[in-house]
Each structure stands twice: as C-alpha cells, then as structure tokens.
Design an enzyme around this catalytic site. Structure first.
Site, PDB file in Angstrom:
ATOM      1  N   GLY A  90      18.584  -1.935   8.721  1.00 27.95           N
ATOM      2  CA  GLY A  90      17.473  -2.684   9.307  1.00 27.95           C
ATOM      3  C   GLY A  90      16.904  -3.712   8.361  1.00 27.95           C
ATOM      4  O   GLY A  90      16.143  -4.599   8.756  1.00 27.95           O
ATOM      5  N   ARG A  91      17.233  -3.552   7.092  1.00 28.71           N
ATOM      6  CA  ARG A  91      16.734  -4.534   6.115  1.00 28.71           C
ATOM      7  C   ARG A  91      17.769  -4.775   5.027  1.00 28.71           C
ATOM      8  O   ARG A  91      17.425  -5.128   3.905  1.00 28.71           O
ATOM      9  CB  ARG A  91      15.440  -4.063   5.490  1.00 28.71           C
ATOM     10  N   LYS A 111      19.506  -6.086  -0.123  1.00 29.58           N
ATOM     11  CA  LYS A 111      18.533  -5.184   0.499  1.00 29.58           C
ATOM     12  C   LYS A 111      17.174  -5.875   0.498  1.00 29.58           C
ATOM     13  O   LYS A 111      16.680  -6.246  -0.564  1.00 29.58           O
ATOM     14  CB  LYS A 111      18.490  -3.880  -0.308  1.00 29.58           C
ATOM     15  N   GLY A 124      12.415  -6.178   7.985  1.00 29.16           N
ATOM     16  CA  GLY A 124      13.671  -6.470   7.304  1.00 29.16           C
ATOM     17  C   GLY A 124      13.504  -6.841   5.839  1.00 29.16           C
ATOM     18  O   GLY A 124      14.456  -7.242   5.177  1.00 29.16           O
ATOM     19  N   ARG A 174      22.525  -4.596  -4.133  1.00 31.13           N
ATOM     20  CA  ARG A 174      23.021  -3.243  -4.387  1.00 31.13           C
ATOM     21  C   ARG A 174      24.538  -3.247  -4.339  1.00 31.13           C
ATOM     22  O   ARG A 174      25.144  -3.878  -3.474  1.00 31.13           O
ATOM     23  CB  ARG A 174      22.452  -2.299  -3.322  1.00 31.13           C
ATOM     24  N   ARG A 181      27.982   6.542   5.230  1.00 29.88           N
ATOM     25  CA  ARG A 181      27.123   7.720   5.088  1.00 29.88           C
ATOM     26  C   ARG A 181      27.549   8.802   6.070  1.00 29.88           C
ATOM     27  O   ARG A 181      28.292   8.519   7.016  1.00 29.88           O
ATOM     28  CB  ARG A 181      25.666   7.326   5.434  1.00 29.88           C
ATOM     29  N   ASP A 250      21.444   9.974   6.711  1.00 32.57           N
ATOM     30  CA  ASP A 250      21.775   8.552   6.552  1.00 32.57           C
ATOM     31  C   ASP A 250      21.663   8.123   5.091  1.00 32.57           C
ATOM     32  O   ASP A 250      22.067   7.010   4.746  1.00 32.57           O
ATOM     33  CB  ASP A 250      20.870   7.676   7.431  1.00 32.57           C
ATOM     34  N   ASN A 251      21.130   8.985   4.244  1.00 34.59           N
ATOM     35  CA  ASN A 251      21.053   8.669   2.817  1.00 34.59           C
ATOM     36  C   ASN A 251      22.012   9.543   2.020  1.00 34.59           C
ATOM     37  O   ASN A 251      21.800   9.787   0.838  1.00 34.59           O
ATOM     38  CB  ASN A 251      19.618   8.866   2.314  1.00 34.59           C
ATOM     39  N   ASP A 260      20.242   5.288  -2.016  1.00 35.79           N
ATOM     40  CA  ASP A 260      18.927   5.120  -1.407  1.00 35.79           C
ATOM     41  C   ASP A 260      17.816   5.709  -2.249  1.00 35.79           C
ATOM     42  O   ASP A 260      17.354   6.823  -2.021  1.00 35.79           O
ATOM     43  CB  ASP A 260      18.908   5.675   0.023  1.00 35.79           C
TER      44      ASP A 260
HETATM   45  P1  AMP Z   1      15.347   4.351   4.514  1.00 39.75           P
HETATM   46  O1  AMP Z   1      14.048   5.083   4.523  1.00 39.75           O
HETATM   47  O2  AMP Z   1      15.371   3.223   3.528  1.00 39.75           O
HETATM   48  O3  AMP Z   1      16.519   5.253   4.384  1.00 39.75           O
HETATM   49  O4  AMP Z   1      15.454   3.639   5.942  1.00 39.75           O
HETATM   50  C1  AMP Z   1      15.521   4.330   7.143  1.00 39.75           C
HETATM   51  C2  AMP Z   1      15.783   3.349   8.266  1.00 39.75           C
HETATM   52  O5  AMP Z   1      14.691   2.446   8.435  1.00 39.75           O
HETATM   53  C3  AMP Z   1      17.012   2.475   8.077  1.00 39.75           C
HETATM   54  O6  AMP Z   1      17.586   2.249   9.333  1.00 39.75           O
HETATM   55  C4  AMP Z   1      16.418   1.213   7.506  1.00 39.75           C
HETATM   56  O7  AMP Z   1      17.252   0.100   7.720  1.00 39.75           O
HETATM   57  C5  AMP Z   1      15.137   1.095   8.307  1.00 39.75           C
HETATM   58  N1  AMP Z   1      14.115   0.321   7.590  1.00 39.75           N
HETATM   59  C6  AMP Z   1      13.441   0.693   6.485  1.00 39.75           C
HETATM   60  N2  AMP Z   1      12.581  -0.270   6.108  1.00 39.75           N
HETATM   61  C7  AMP Z   1      12.720  -1.297   6.975  1.00 39.75           C
HETATM   62  C8  AMP Z   1      12.115  -2.596   7.128  1.00 39.75           C
HETATM   63  N3  AMP Z   1      11.182  -3.028   6.272  1.00 39.75           N
HETATM   64  N4  AMP Z   1      12.533  -3.357   8.145  1.00 39.75           N
HETATM   65  C9  AMP Z   1      13.460  -2.928   9.014  1.00 39.75           C
HETATM   66  N5  AMP Z   1      14.064  -1.738   8.938  1.00 39.75           N
HETATM   67  C10 AMP Z   1      13.706  -0.918   7.929  1.00 39.75           C
HETATM   68 MG    MG Z   2      18.380   4.823   3.993  1.00 37.36          MG
END
Ligand code: AMP
Ligand code: MG
EC number: 2.7.7.-
Length: 491
Positions: A90-91, A111, A124, A174, A181, A250-251, A260
C-alpha cells in the site's frame, strides 16, 4: 552520466493477478540523507552517481530508472490473528530486481513512494522517523549476522505527511532477497487459485531453494525449507534480544529474512514477557512468544500449500503436520547451540541447558541487561576478577552462585581463558540499537534536521562485536528517565 540499474526482473513476469503495475508518485524536493555505499557497490550500482541530484530523484521515486518495471505486490495476511484477504503493497513499490555481486537476486523496493491500488485509505507515504528506525535496525541486524532485508538509502521528500502530527515525509530504499511473504501464498489460497499457488511456489523454489528443484516432492520440501529457515531466524532473534513486534503473516518472509521493521526493538533488561509495540495489547508478539508465533505463521503457509501436496486431503494434512512438527526441534537446536556459545561452552553436555536456563532466570529476576551481561561474561571468562557481569545483577550473590557452577563446567574444557573470551566476544555484541539511542537520533533529525547522531549511531552499529572505546557510551543501557517503554508502528 545517468545512474544505471542492471535490472533483471522476474516477479513482474508472473501473471497479472500477482501485482498491480503502478509508478511511484513524484515528490516535491527530494534530498538524499543517507546512501549505503557498500551495499550499492554490492548491487552493481555506482554510489557516486546515486549521490547526484538525479540519484536522489530515483531514490525518492521522482524519476523511474531505465529498465525498472514498477509494481505493487499483492498479498493477504493474518494481522494479530485476524485474516485480511487483501493487503498488498500500500505504500511500497518494487522497482525491479538486480543480481548482486554474489550472484544473488535482490529486490529493490521504494517504501513510502505514494499510493497504489492496495493503499485502501492510507496515503502511501512514510514518515522520516520510521524510515530512520528501519535503516538503523535493519543494518544493525545485518552487522550482527542475522538474515535481514537491507537499507540502501533514505531520502526526505520535501513533503509533509500527516499522522498524529505533521511530520517530514521520507522514502526508504529496501533491498530484500525477495518480498514474498506467507501472506503472498494466502492471497491466492483464499481465492482458491491453485494454479497461482503452484506458480508462486515454483518461483520461490527456483529463487530461494534451488537445491529443492530435484527433490522428489518439491512442495513438501519447500515447506520444510521455510520451516527450517524461520526456526533458525527466530532463534537468532532471541539470542540478541530482538523483538520484531508485528509478526503478522504478511511480515513473515518466505526466504527467511527479517522483514518489516515497524515497532521492533531490542530489549535492555532481560524479560521474556517484554513487549514494546503500542498496538500489541495482549502481548501476542512478546519476546518469548516469537517461536510459537513463527510456527503459527508457518501453519498458515502449510494450509496454503495443501492443494499442491496431492489428491488425498487427509494424507496431505498429515504430511504437513509432520513437516511442521520438526519446527520445535530445529528451533531448540539453534537456540541452545547459540546459548552455549554465548556462555562460552565449546562442547555439549547433559545439564548445559539447565545451567543456562538458571542464568536466564536469575537475569530476569535481577533485571540484568541482556546484552551487557553476556558481553561482560566474556570478560569474566578471560579474567575471573572482572566483575562487570556480576554488577548487572540487583543481587550480585545470585550471579556468584551461578558463576561457581559455570566455572566448574568450564574447567571440563581444554580451551584457554583467552580463547574462550575471544569466542564469546565474537557472538555476544557490545553494541545493539538501543531504543533510547534510536529515539534520540530520530528526534534530532525530525526536530532539528540534524543527521550527525544518525550517522554516528549507524557507524557504531556496523561493528557490533568490536569494543570501540571511543563510543563506549553507546553500549550503555538507558538511564531510568531515558527508558523507552513503547514503540509505534511505521505508519
Ligand atoms: P505494515 O504494518 O507495514 O506491515 O502494513 C500493513 C498493511 O498496511 C500493508 O498492506 C501496507 O501496505 C499498508 N499500509 C501501511 N501504511 C500505509 C500507508 N501509509 N498508506 C497505505 N498503505 C499502508
Ligand atoms: Mg508489512
């Protein structure tokens, strides 16, 4: 001269359902704040060119380099035990893959590079603080010899991001052996897309487990391979006091790298129940729970692979259970061997496990600093008069009682005191990325645009096993008022 990335992309050649093609969103005023020059060289990139304004634009996602095939990867995942059928990058945006100087295929991912079809309501973007934390901790893990994603660069975007407050935006580059994953398999499993699971499994075997290509049952062997790598990885975490903080599926990397770095942290005083993450209210991802959670995540992977195991589901489940059943032994073997090295044992004997557990119990009871106790135990092995480890115990008599048994055990080995101390110093780091140091570095950068503390911390952590007397203060645990009790997610 323009920066040349020798891309050789393979993931973006997989079917369209695996990703969304999307370019990074340009940012206002990119400024490079850190380039990992040795890593750039290892990836076949020219560090001097990456440090030009054009390089900064690429690393900020403002310019897409030739040969890139930018995609956001699709994945699902269990977050704190709850299944989310679609997460995805997502980002983050994968620019492409390069083959590094060791012949290893490496993802280059931005990232914080702007929204993608997987962003849902997120912006994002990434804030500077979490980008610096990931840079510091991932590179520290690498220096500690623990499999991990790496950090190639950090740039500030010149744009604000809005979180609880307005913060400077940043992008981290990164580098990973892949970003596949457990959740990537789950994405297709929940859609009952067995063809995609097979394609993904074949890609993973070719890329991360090529030795299994000729295995009689390659998909079973793949599960066994991931089980082994994750078991060993989590053992390595425990041996340095690392708490990942968000071990969602997912991590959890299929290649066996730490991935992550969100609310992750190293503990100071040894406490098996330690949690730092502000969102981990039940302690699901507490320090000592990490092996159990890794196995839980691997069980989710096994479920995804069942359709590849054969026609008979009952038999497939049994086979999967047998493979997962190996985890505790693999973990325990790696963990116990690591602990034996940490206390300076060269051989293995009955009673070692209990001896070491008694030390850990005494450390917990006496709030002994995890890193310093082991580091200074090396000094005590070299010179019985060295009392640094003893001083870590609130009740030093608890250490004395244990140390007497320890010395009796050591007496049964033929290595010299100096040999033992050298061996212990090679496995017990003096320097870890202590939270209060990481926080101080982030504050200086965010509040004062001062990156000198960041540079110095990164430099010290690159040699964690060397004493570095000029930087001795970096080994110190926090004073009571410096203690960091909570860490927050990267978002
Ligand atoms: P994470 O906590 O980094 O493992 O992210 C969990 C999910 O949330 C993943 O699908 C990320 O891509 C999404 N995500 C986290 N932060 C953002 C953000 N600022 N904008 C869009 N998606 C995000
Ligand atoms: Mg993640």
């Amino acid at each position: 001269m323009t920066v040349h990335f020798p891309f050789q992309n393979s993931y973006s050649a997989l079917p369209d359902s695996f990703f969304a093609r999307v370019a990074p969103t340009p940012v206002a005023a990119p400024r490079l704040i850190k380039l990992n020059r040795p890593l750039a060289v290892q990836l076949g990139l020219d560090p001097d060119l990456l440090e030009t304004p054009e390089g900064a634009e690429i690393l900020a996602g403002k310019t897409v380099p030739a040969g890139a095939d930018p995609i956001a990867m699709a994945y699902a995942g269990h977050q704190f035990g709850n299944f989310v059928p679609q997460l995805g990058d997502g980002r983050a945006i994968l620019l492409g893959e390069v083959i590094d100087r060791n012949g290893v295929r490496r993802d280059i991912q931005l990232k914080g590079s702007g929204p993608t079809p997987f962003s849902r309501r997120g912006d994002g973007r990434a804030a500077l603080g979490p980008v610096l934390r990931e840079y510091i901790v991932s590179e520290a893990m690498f220096a500690l010899g623990i499999p991990t994603t790496r950090s190639l660069a950090a740039v500030v975007t010149g744009e604000p991001v809005i979180r609880e407050t307005v913060l400077p935006g940043a992008v981290l580059t990164r580098v990973a052996s892949s970003h596949i994953r457990v959740g990537t398999f789950q994405f297709f499993a929940v859609r009952r897309d067995t063809d995609a699971i097979r394609r993904l499994a074949d890609h993973v075997i070719a890329r991360h487990y090529p030795e299994l290509l000729s295995a009689e049952r390659p998909y079973h062997a793949l599960l066994a391979g991931v089980v082994a790598r994750q078991a060993e990885l989590v053992a390595r975490w425990l041996l340095v006091g690392f708490i990942h903080g968000v071990m969602n599926t997912d991590n959890s990397s299929i290649s066996g790298e730490t991935i992550d770095y969100g609310p992750c942290a190293f503990m100071d005083a040894y406490n098996p129940a330690q949690v730092f993450s502000s969102i981990d209210e039940t302690g699901r991802y507490a320090y000592a729970n990490q092996p159990r959670i890794a196995l839980w995540n691997l069980t989710r992977l096994a479920e995804c692979l069942l359709p590849l195991f054969g026609e008979e589901q009952e038999k497939a489940v049994e086979q999967a259970q047998d493979i997962l059943g190996v985890f505790p032994e693999t973990f325990s073997k790696a963990y116990q061997a690591g602990l034996r090295s940490k206390v300076g044992l060269f051989s293995e004997r009955d009673g070692d496990e209990a001896l070491i557990q008694d030390l850990l119990d005494a450390m917990a009871k006496n709030q002994a600093d995890f890193t310093l106790t082991f580091r200074k135990l090396g000094d005590a092995a070299g010179d019985p008069a060295a009392d640094g480890a003893r001083a870590e115990f609130m009740d030093p008599a608890a250490f004395d009682e244990w140390a007497q048994r320890w010395r009796e055990r050591l007496a049964g080995e033929q290595q010299t005191a100096a040999e033992r101390q050298t061996a212990m110093n090679a496995v017990n780091p003096a320097f870890i990325p202590r939270n209060h140091r990481v926080e101080a570095v982030i504050q200086a950068a965010v509040n004062n645009d001062d990156y000198a503390p960041f540079e110095e911390l990164v430099k010290v952590l690159a040699k964690p096993f060397e004493d570095q007397p000029d930087y001795a203060a970096y080994a110190d645990p926090p004073l009571p008022d410096q203690r960091v009790l909570q860490t927050f997610c990267g978002t």
